[in-house]
Design an enzyme around this catalytic site. Structure first.
Site, mmCIF file in Angstrom:
data_model
loop_
_atom_site.group_PDB
_atom_site.id
_atom_site.type_symbol
_atom_site.label_atom_id
_atom_site.label_comp_id
_atom_site.label_asym_id
_atom_site.label_seq_id
_atom_site.Cartn_x
_atom_site.Cartn_y
_atom_site.Cartn_z
ATOM 1 N NE ARG A 120 -5.841 -5.828 2.157
ATOM 2 C CZ ARG A 120 -4.957 -5.460 2.598
ATOM 3 N NH1 ARG A 120 -4.919 -4.268 3.578
ATOM 4 N NH2 ARG A 120 -3.776 -6.079 2.059
ATOM 5 C CG HIS A 147 -1.352 -0.127 4.158
ATOM 6 N ND1 HIS A 147 -2.619 -0.281 5.198
ATOM 7 C CD2 HIS A 147 -0.937 -1.531 3.738
ATOM 8 C CE1 HIS A 147 -2.703 -1.636 5.481
ATOM 9 N NE2 HIS A 147 -1.989 -2.430 5.246
ATOM 10 C CD GLN A 150 1.807 -2.338 8.225
ATOM 11 O OE1 GLN A 150 0.485 -3.635 7.342
ATOM 12 N NE2 GLN A 150 2.481 -2.897 8.765
ATOM 13 C CG ASP A 242 6.095 -3.783 0.939
ATOM 14 O OD1 ASP A 242 5.089 -4.702 1.672
ATOM 15 O OD2 ASP A 242 5.493 -2.971 0.866
ATOM 16 C CB CYS A 282 3.828 -3.705 5.559
ATOM 17 S SG CYS A 282 4.432 -4.031 3.901
ATOM 18 N NE ARG A 310 -2.222 -2.988 10.203
ATOM 19 C CZ ARG A 310 -2.140 -3.951 9.181
ATOM 20 N NH1 ARG A 310 -1.634 -4.511 8.535
ATOM 21 N NH2 ARG A 310 -3.586 -3.884 8.406
#
Length: 344
Positions: A120, A147, A150, A242, A282, A310
């Site tokens: 990440r 991502h 996600q 988002d 998200c 997730r």
């Protein structure tokens, strides 16, 4: 300098040993394969919050985190433990990849210690280089460009709610950012119409749009990019938003707040989509900015199921890239009702 160890060759149809750096790294059929595994794992876990035959016993995951994280860290670490393995978190401050040691050297070391790497970070090129240098699987847990984990959870959640993505309309309201990039690639490949309404100057990467359009054309989907959020949500099955300012872009916060003011997902905008529409985010959310609390906590929200997924989708991915094909788990190990691992 000795070459990195070669990757193992996976059997046909298997994802074992594969990287996931871009959402485009998985074909639409491979996405569905991950979803099938995730659905099985979720169904079993929902019964007793454990797996009777953990499929990743003795596997170890290195998690390289340069960015703050709640969902990504917990779901990968908890997921590995639930699957019988373990996870080690490493930060750039401890390891100093690219500073204290080169990315190539860090990758060469880790491939001898662990079974896979999750990273990440900010620059997408860092994740790409880790994947190029390491002989073990590398998974992108977020870069400023994509991502993918996600997006897999997002599309899995939509499939749970609606049964299929074919013909569904997913509208992303806000920034054409990393989350939108990966969502467009995954959802378009599953036959959805993916719309984006964004302010001028905050559009997506044209190369991603081109790749997602190609996937859409080949799989019955469609990509639509525009400016008007009301027009974009009209008839949408999913309204997705988002944060207006992503990590690493904090210096732009005030300018973005002004640019995105008309792009808030609130009750008025959601009414245009209609009562059957569902809402995704998200997370983390800035309540009162990109989304209101009444929408986030309301009956049309799937946000916290999306967050939980997730865990299940990443577990499905880990089993697919690290597990032995056809092996439902270590037959010599079982987990009893108390959660204790023992021999059968």
């Amino acid at each position: 300098m000795p070459a990195s160890r070669p990757r193992s060759v996976a059997p046909p149809g298997s994802l074992r040993g594969r990287d996931l750096i871009s959402a485009a790294d998985l074909t639409p059929a491979e996405v569905r394969r991950v979803f099938a595994t995730a659905a099985d794992l979720k169904a079993e876990f929902s019964v007793g919050r454990r797996h009777a035959r953990p499929p990743l016993v003795r596997r170890t995951l290195a998690m390289l985190f340069e960015r703050p994280s709640l969902r990504t860290r917990v779901t990968f670490e908890a997921g590995m433990v639930q699957l019988g393995g373990s996870a080690i978190q490493l930060t750039s401050g401890n390891v100093g990849w690219g500073v204290r040691e080169s990315i190539a050297d860090v990758a060469r070391n880790l491939e001898g210690f662990v079974d896979a790497i999750v990273i990440r970070t900010g620059p997408h090129e860092v994740a790409v280089e880790f994947a190029e240098r390491a002989s073990i699987p590398v998974v992108n847990a977020l870069t400023l460009h994509e991502h993918p984990c996600q997006a897999l959870a997002d599309v899995f959640t939509i499939g749970e709610e609606f049964g299929s993505l074919e013909g569904r309309i997913i509208t992303f309201v806000g920034d054409g950012n990393n989350v939108f990039h990966s969502l467009a690639l995954v959802a378009a490949g599953q036959g959805a119409t993916v719309r984006l309404a964004h302010p001028n100057g905050y559009g997506p990467d044209p190369a991603v749009v081109a790749a997602a359009t190609t996937l859409a054309l080949a799989n019955g989907g469609r990509l639509e990019i525009g400016r008007d959020p009301r027009e974009a949500v009209d008839g949408a099955d999913i309204v997705y938003t988002d944060a207006w300012t992503s990590m690493g872009l904090e210096a732009e916060t005030e300018a973005r707040r002004e640019a995105f003011e008309a792009y808030q997902v609130n009750a008025t905008l959601l009414a245009v989509a209609g009562p059957a529409a569902r809402v995704l985010h998200c997370l983390p959310a800035h309540r009162g900015e990109e989304i209101t609390s009444s929408v986030m906590d309301g009956p049309q929200s799937l946000i916290f199921r999306q967050s939980e997924n997730r865990l299940h989708v990443q577990k499905g991915l880990l089993v697919e890239i690290l597990g032995d094909p056809g092996d439902p788990g270590d037959p010599g190990l079982v987990v009893d009702a108390a959660g204790t691992v023992g021999t059968a």
